[in-house]
Design a protein around this motif. Sequence first.
Motif, PDB file in Angstrom:
ATOM      1  N   ASP A 105      64.248  -3.074  31.307  1.00  9.46           N
ATOM      2  CA  ASP A 105      66.667  -3.152  31.707  1.00  9.46           C
ATOM      3  C   ASP A 105      66.888  -1.530  30.705  1.00  9.46           C
ATOM      4  O   ASP A 105      65.676  -1.092  30.748  1.00  9.46           O
ATOM      5  CB  ASP A 105      67.160  -3.935  30.999  1.00  9.46           C
ATOM      6  N   GLU A 106      67.789  -1.712  31.493  1.00  5.23           N
ATOM      7  CA  GLU A 106      68.866   0.148  30.849  1.00  5.23           C
ATOM      8  C   GLU A 106      68.254   0.396  29.211  1.00  5.23           C
ATOM      9  O   GLU A 106      67.714   1.249  28.706  1.00  5.23           O
ATOM     10  CB  GLU A 106      69.997   0.365  30.898  1.00  5.23           C
ATOM     11  N   HIS A 121      69.056  -8.086  42.116  1.00  9.32           N
ATOM     12  CA  HIS A 121      69.689  -6.359  41.083  1.00  9.32           C
ATOM     13  C   HIS A 121      69.316  -5.534  41.462  1.00  9.32           C
ATOM     14  O   HIS A 121      70.041  -4.572  41.406  1.00  9.32           O
ATOM     15  CB  HIS A 121      68.668  -6.635  39.594  1.00  9.32           C
ATOM     16  N   SER A 124      72.844  -5.257  43.734  1.00  9.37           N
ATOM     17  CA  SER A 124      73.985  -4.793  42.171  1.00  9.37           C
ATOM     18  C   SER A 124      73.862  -3.609  42.573  1.00  9.37           C
ATOM     19  O   SER A 124      74.732  -2.642  41.905  1.00  9.37           O
ATOM     20  CB  SER A 124      74.099  -5.973  41.845  1.00  9.37           C
ATOM     21  N   THR A 126      71.837  -2.503  39.787  1.00 12.26           N
ATOM     22  CA  THR A 126      70.806  -3.022  38.914  1.00 12.26           C
ATOM     23  C   THR A 126      69.734  -2.641  38.661  1.00 12.26           C
ATOM     24  O   THR A 126      69.518  -1.579  37.814  1.00 12.26           O
ATOM     25  CB  THR A 126      71.600  -4.603  38.601  1.00 12.26           C
ATOM     26  N   THR A 131      64.063   2.324  38.244  1.00 11.43           N
ATOM     27  CA  THR A 131      63.445   1.088  37.367  1.00 11.43           C
ATOM     28  C   THR A 131      62.171   1.198  37.025  1.00 11.43           C
ATOM     29  O   THR A 131      61.546   0.853  38.161  1.00 11.43           O
ATOM     30  CB  THR A 131      64.169   0.044  38.207  1.00 11.43           C
TER      31      THR A 131
END
Length: 169
Positions: A105-106, A121, A124, A126, A131
């Motif tokens: 994740d971030e 995800h 959206s 995300t 990633t």
Amino acid sequence: MSVPLTALPDTARVWIYGTDRPLASPEREALMADLRAFVDEWTAHGAALRAGVEWVEDRFAVIAVDEASAPASGCSIDAMVRRLAALETRLGCSLLDGTRVFYRDESGAIEGCNRAAFRAHAASGTIVESTPVFDPTIERLAELRAGELERPVARSWHLQLTGHPAGRS
């Protein structure tokens, strides 16, 4: 016969199992002690397998075998899976769920979710092409050593889950 992964050749076959949740230190220690004991006695058709096990990225158990000395057989692989299933029960975690997708994740934490949640995800925003995702389907120790366990979505099979046109067949 258990050896460090560093003693195995690049051609060693690997299996990577991610936990569905971070393990507490005692759980991780119990998992690795059990897997080391298994690898110490692991055989295929009576021949000792030259193998090793390592905990990677604080989320993945990596088991590798040098098949040049003795190849893993279907029965020996089944024995490994049975051992992992017993560990799942004992530790109350999932190791064998091949549908789980792992990503950073971030904040840099490793997250795991099912494929439908990963798609959501991505939809959206995300999860994007940059990633970092984890690919437990790599098959050789050379791939692990080359950093292929973790790579951006854009350079992984995970791209097909995002709905991005380049990921569609």
